[in-house]
Write a protein that holds these residues in place. Structure first.
Motif: not given
Length: 400
Positions: A196-199, A225-237
């Motif tokens: 949801f946050c990425v979208c 943050a680890r869950v975000l990074a699992a989508r793509s390292p760029t999402h860690l930002a």
């Protein structure tokens, strides 16, 4: 050999001698304080020794973080959360509420909004308005079937979340594990929330200060943050992770916490939001934190065992009172549905206070009709508080 800390958990010292906020509220009154999220237990012996050595040294001036401390924190995150952070991601803070407010300033411009789930720790509701932004409150969904059985269980209502989102929403303020309901979000919920946050291109500030209080002692904490990074390292930002030793090691009075901000640009904005108005962490806070990270684990495990026992005692008492309540997976806080009492007593928190037990009013968390109970207390204190509550509810139910 495993140390026995039971004596300090059974009969902690009188905290009024040093004006503990939790007890000062009712000084001179026969009211047992089980409100603010502050344990009555003394700190781990390793922390006490380290701070005592600092006191003996006698220099209490400006203090930078010890050179080894960032490395200790990196190692702790790798060991406990399976998350490899970098030392430069760490921003030292004097408190977590400060971090929530700085996140709003760093992520939301004038006229923009932040989302958060309710019921929730009050600063999540107040931070955005305090900084001239708006809060969009999304109620967590209560499991009705569990509630009818006396068990308060909550989950994220993604339909409500999607409906609440506005074009100007920039930030999700997440309490993970959740205070006051004591829940751990499932991995499916965390994955869906990350999507949801990425979208919707949202930043996330995840306050994870209760993550070392997962009560079974074995379930691993998963940093958002680890869950975000699992989508793509760029999402860690997108992530700001807030943490500190104040809850698990009972160090709230020492003013030490940190933010982990992987993105350099966001980290720069976060630091700029401090505007030279924010104090540095306390010198003793650095000392205490280093001792906690290096030698606090045996005490933490003993604490978890004591809190599990207290939680189960509270649940048994509340079952006898026929008050639906959480059986927290994390924290030392039980969330109680007192709505059935409201028609007879009005404000339940005020009524329990009149019966000699001070609880937190759910209205402050966005949920009138509920109360929050802190069970991190000495044995005699908790026994007496629950006795008073049970007798008061029995009298009320009997028409007395």
């Amino acid at each position: 050999m495993t140390r026995d800390f039971s004596a300090s958990f059974d009969s902690p010292a009188d905290r009024l001698e040093w004006s503990a906020t939790k007890w000062e509220k009712y000084r001179g009154r026969d009211v047992i304080p089980l409100w603010i999220a502050d344990m009555d237990y003394p700190v781990a012996p390793a922390i006490k020794r380290a701070v005592a050595a600092h006191v003996r040294h006698g220099n209490y001036g400006y203090m930078s973080a010890p050179r080894e401390l960032a490395g200790d924190l990196v190692a702790y995150h790798a060991e406990h959360y399976g998350w490899q952070i970098e030392p430069e991601w760490i921003v030292w803070l004097s408190g977590l509420v400060l971090g929530i407010n700085l996140a709003v300033k760093a992520c939301c411009g004038d006229g923009e909004s932040a989302l958060t789930f309710s019921p929730v720790y009050p600063p999540f509701l107040s931070a955005a308005p305090t900084q001239g932004r708006r809060t969009l409150e999304v109620p967590l969904a209560l499991d009705e079937a569990a509630w009818r059985a006396g068990d308060l269980r909550y989950h994220i209502d993604f339909a409500r979340l999607d409906a609440a989102l506005l074009p100007d929403t920039r930030l999700l303020l997440l309490c993970h594990p959740h205070n006051p309901v004591g829940s751990l979000f499932s991995r499916d919920e965390l994955d869906a929330l990350a999507d949801f946050c990425v979208c919707h291109d949202l930043y996330v500030c995840s306050d994870e200060v209760h993550c070392d209080l997962i009560l079974d002692g074995t379930t691993p904490h998963v940093p958002f943050a680890r869950v975000l990074a699992a989508r793509s390292p760029t999402h860690l930002a997108r992530s700001i992770t807030l943490h500190g030793p104040g809850k698990v090691f009972n160090l709230a009075g020492l003013g030490i916490a940190w933010a982990i901000i992987p993105d350099a640009g966001l980290r720069k904005r976060f630091r700029a939001a401090k505007q030279r108005l924010v104090p540095d962490a306390c010198c003793f806070g650095y000392t205490a934190l280093q001792a906690a990270l290096r030698a606090g684990e045996p005490w933490r495990q003993a604490l978890l065992a004591r809190l599990r026992r207290n939680r189960d005692q509270v649940s048994a008492a509340l079952d006898a009172m026929h008050l639906p309540h959480s059986h927290p997976a994390a924290t030392y806080l039980t969330w109680i549905d007192t709505r059935r009492l409201v028609g007879k007593v009005g404000n339940a928190a005020q009524w329990f206070e009149q019966q000699g037990v001070g609880l937190s009013d759910g209205a402050d968390f966005g949920a009138p009709g509920f109360v929050r109970l802190n069970f991190a207390a000495g044995s005699a204190v908790l026994d007496e508080a629950l006795r008073r509550m049970q007798e008061a509810v029995y009298r009320l139910d009997a028409g007395g």
